[in-house]
Design a protein around this motif. Structure first.
Motif, short mmCIF file in Angstrom:
data_model
loop_
_atom_site.label_atom_id
_atom_site.label_comp_id
_atom_site.label_asym_id
_atom_site.label_seq_id
_atom_site.Cartn_x
_atom_site.Cartn_y
_atom_site.Cartn_z
N SER A 1 -2.62 12.58 -9.75
CA SER A 1 -3.87 12.82 -10.75
C SER A 1 -4.95 13.59 -9.56
N VAL A 2 -5.40 14.37 -9.84
CA VAL A 2 -6.35 14.95 -8.63
C VAL A 2 -7.70 14.45 -8.30
N THR A 3 -7.95 13.42 -8.83
CA THR A 3 -9.00 12.30 -8.70
C THR A 3 -8.33 11.27 -7.82
N ASP A 4 -6.99 11.44 -7.84
CA ASP A 4 -5.79 10.57 -6.27
C ASP A 4 -6.05 11.31 -5.69
N PHE A 5 -5.63 11.96 -4.95
CA PHE A 5 -6.04 12.99 -4.15
C PHE A 5 -6.81 13.11 -3.45
N LEU A 6 -8.33 13.43 -3.97
CA LEU A 6 -9.37 12.85 -3.64
C LEU A 6 -9.56 11.40 -2.58
N PHE A 7 -9.58 10.44 -3.50
CA PHE A 7 -9.76 9.46 -3.34
C PHE A 7 -8.34 8.17 -2.99
N THR A 8 -7.75 8.05 -3.86
CA THR A 8 -7.36 7.00 -3.82
C THR A 8 -5.99 7.14 -3.08
N LEU A 9 -5.14 8.06 -3.22
CA LEU A 9 -4.04 7.93 -1.88
C LEU A 9 -4.58 7.92 -0.26
N ASN B 1 -7.18 6.63 0.94
CA ASN B 1 -7.92 5.60 0.70
C ASN B 1 -6.26 4.37 0.59
N ARG B 2 -5.68 4.59 -0.22
CA ARG B 2 -4.36 3.75 0.07
C ARG B 2 -4.00 3.62 1.92
N LEU B 3 -3.76 4.96 2.11
CA LEU B 3 -2.67 5.19 3.55
C LEU B 3 -3.01 4.26 4.57
N ILE B 4 -4.82 5.06 4.33
CA ILE B 4 -5.78 4.86 5.64
C ILE B 4 -5.92 2.22 5.43
N ILE B 5 -6.03 1.91 4.26
CA ILE B 5 -5.66 1.17 4.60
C ILE B 5 -3.77 0.67 4.85
N GLY B 6 -3.23 1.27 4.12
CA GLY B 6 -1.54 0.97 5.02
C GLY B 6 -1.10 0.85 6.48
N LEU B 7 -1.70 2.26 6.86
CA LEU B 7 -1.53 2.66 8.62
C LEU B 7 -3.02 1.56 9.65
N ILE B 8 -3.34 1.43 8.94
CA ILE B 8 -4.06 -0.14 9.70
C ILE B 8 -3.07 -1.62 9.38
N THR B 9 -2.81 -1.90 8.51
CA THR B 9 -2.52 -2.78 7.77
C THR B 9 -1.23 -3.07 8.97
N LEU B 10 0.30 -1.83 9.37
CA LEU B 10 0.67 -1.68 9.43
C LEU B 10 0.55 -1.88 11.07
N MET C 1 0.52 -1.20 -0.20
CA MET C 1 0.16 -0.12 -0.32
C MET C 1 0.94 1.69 -0.19
N PHE C 2 1.64 1.31 0.52
CA PHE C 2 2.78 2.35 0.35
C PHE C 2 3.57 2.57 -0.34
N LEU C 3 4.00 1.34 -0.77
CA LEU C 3 4.82 1.61 -2.42
C LEU C 3 4.53 1.89 -3.46
N SER C 4 2.84 1.60 -3.21
CA SER C 4 1.15 2.39 -4.28
C SER C 4 1.51 3.81 -4.10
N ILE C 5 1.50 3.97 -2.93
CA ILE C 5 0.98 5.17 -3.08
C ILE C 5 2.42 6.41 -3.44
N LEU C 6 4.03 5.71 -3.19
CA LEU C 6 4.92 6.33 -3.54
C LEU C 6 4.77 6.21 -5.34
N THR C 7 4.59 5.16 -5.28
CA THR C 7 4.49 5.37 -7.91
C THR C 7 3.18 5.60 -7.52
N SER C 8 2.49 6.79 -7.36
CA SER C 8 1.12 6.76 -7.76
C SER C 8 1.41 7.89 -8.86
N ARG C 9 0.04 8.74 -10.50
CA ARG C 9 1.23 9.59 -11.21
C ARG C 9 0.18 10.75 -10.00
#
Length: 175
Positions: A75-83, A85-94, A65-73
């Protein structure tokens, strides 16, 4: 977000390394004739195996999850939804991986010392939980802020439809 993902990737990779090494070196050793662990039928061993496996899977998931944040493109929609969500999932699994690692450590202490020196188990387990508690104390507010800002009310005080929008958007993309 990149700095948080970078530092959490390092922590998750360290947890993955420790938990994987613990899985390979079984507490109590193996029986040379049969190849099975000596403490196979002990409850503490089953606790160790389950928590170690959970720690391994969740720490690898958080690294991904954290590597997918670092390799993200980025874009505007990434900052609103995708990133977020990935940070939340990454922190919970950590958090899950850290807790599982401490449970595996406690189970190992139980397996090694329960039969001879029982008084040492509780203090060592309590002291080993201090780093996890400090990490949770420092990162849990970030997790709560991310959940509230992503799924909570918007800036106008209305209930957010972001979860429903995200689910509908992902279904449309698949079609």
């Amino acid at each position: 977000m990149k700095d948080t993902a970078t530092s959490c990737t390092i922590i998750a990779a360290l947890v993955t390394t420790v938990v994987f090494a613990a899985a390979i070196t079984v507490p109590g050793g193996n029986d040379r004739n049969k190849g099975f662990p000596i403490l196979f039928e002990d409850r503490g061993f089953i606790t160790f195996v389950i928590s170690d496996a959970l720690g391994l899977f969740s720490s690898i998931s958080s690294v991904v999850m954290f590597l997918s944040i670092l390799t993200s493109r980025y874009s505007v929609t990434d900052f609103l939804f995708t990133l977020p969500n990935r940070l939340i999932i990454g922190l919970i699994t950590l958090f899950i991986s850290l807790i599982s690692m401490m449970v595996a450590f406690g189970a190992t202490l139980y397996l090694m010392f329960a039969h001879k020196i029982t008084w040492i188990i509780f203090p060592l387990t309590a002291f080993s939980c201090i780093p996890v508690a400090l990490f949770a104390y420092s990162q849990f507010p970030l997790l709560l802020d991310m959940i509230i800002s992503t799924y909570g009310p918007g800036i106008f005080g209305q209930r957010s439809d972001r979860i429903l929008f995200w689910i509908c958007k992902s279904r449309k993309e698949k079609l």
